[in-house]
Design a protein around this motif. Structure first.
Motif: not given
Length: 259
Positions: A134-140, A158-169
């Motif tokens: 897994s990869i886990t990001h600290t967002c906010s 906000g960019a981290v949140l979108s990055l998380t979703l894109a990387m998950a896909a």
């Protein structure tokens, strides 16, 4: 297997792991059986028992070397916790272009660089330990709630949140889960430094506590517990998820307390 040792045999890398939330994550993963490396600009506070690697996430070559060393000395890489970040105070009128570039370089591109170099190691581990990589990001909470005086910081998260979703896909079919944890305001040295910039640090702290429905700041250990869940084998079906640890700040709308 004892649930408290669910990371037994797994290798983890935590960026920004020498203080605050990162140190709490590294400490918890160690306690739960992982072999842990910490990547930070200054490693003096790295938890005892971790492999301390000095690197700045804005330096691609340094990140590559640190990630490769972590995987080599730990015996692989199963878990990346991308936690390194910086804060910023102000409206869009207050922060210069240089400050925008610096914060985005650390908070967003720092995660990109780390993941870029970790992915080859994670793919190899995924083949041997399905569900455990897994990869886990600290967002906010700043990614999902409009906060005053946090324009630049909020944009980065906000960019981290979108990055998380894109990387998950992108990586779900490779057996690599990608999630993020969204803390509210946490009681860490990093927040302490932000409070130190306020005109009235005591009043600012009281305001930060009051805006979270629990009436207090989030503890670093509480965020670490959420990260450990998302990163752990028990969350094998969890990917593309943002887990809020914010004292109810994002989701609750309480009536004012009776006077």
């Amino acid at each position: 297997m004892n649930a408290t040792q669910d990371f037994d045999g797994l290798c983890a890398l935590v960026t920004g792991g020498a203080s605050g939330i990162g140190a709490a994550v590294a400490t918890l993963l160690l306690a739960r059986g992982a072999r842990v490396a910490v990547l930070d600009r200054e490693t003096d506070g790295a938890p005892h028992g971790t492999l301390a690697l000095r690197a700045d996430v804005t330096d691609d070559a340094a990140v590559r070397d640190a990630v490769d060393r972590a995987a080599g000395e730990l015996g692989g890489l199963h878990t990346l916790v991308s936690n390194a970040g910086v804060g910023s105070i102000g409206t869009v009128e207050d922060n210069t272009d240089e400050e925008w570039a610096r914060v985005l370089d650390v908070n967003v591109l720092g995660m990109v660089r780390t993941a870029r170099h970790a992915l080859p190691h994670l793919r190899r581990s995924a083949a041997a330990r399905p569900g455990a990589v897994s990869i886990t990001h600290t967002c906010s909470v700043a990614a999902t709630a409009g906060l005053p005086q946090r324009a630049l910081y909020s944009a980065s998260k906000g960019a981290v949140l979108s990055l998380t979703l894109a990387m998950a896909a992108d990586h779900v079919r490779e057996g690599i889960r990608v999630n993020c944890v969204n803390p509210g305001t946490a009681d860490t040295p990093w927040v302490g430094r932000l409070l130190g910039q306020a005109e009235d640090p005591v009043a600012e702290r009281a305001a930060l506590e009051a805006r979270q429905p629990l009436g207090r700041l989030v503890l670093a250990d509480e965020v670490a517990a959420a990260v450990a869940y998302l990163a752990g084998p028990g969350a094998a079906s969890v990917t593309g998820t943002a887990l809020a640890v914010d004292g109810g700040m994002q989701g609750l709308r309480l009536r004012p307390a009776a006077g």
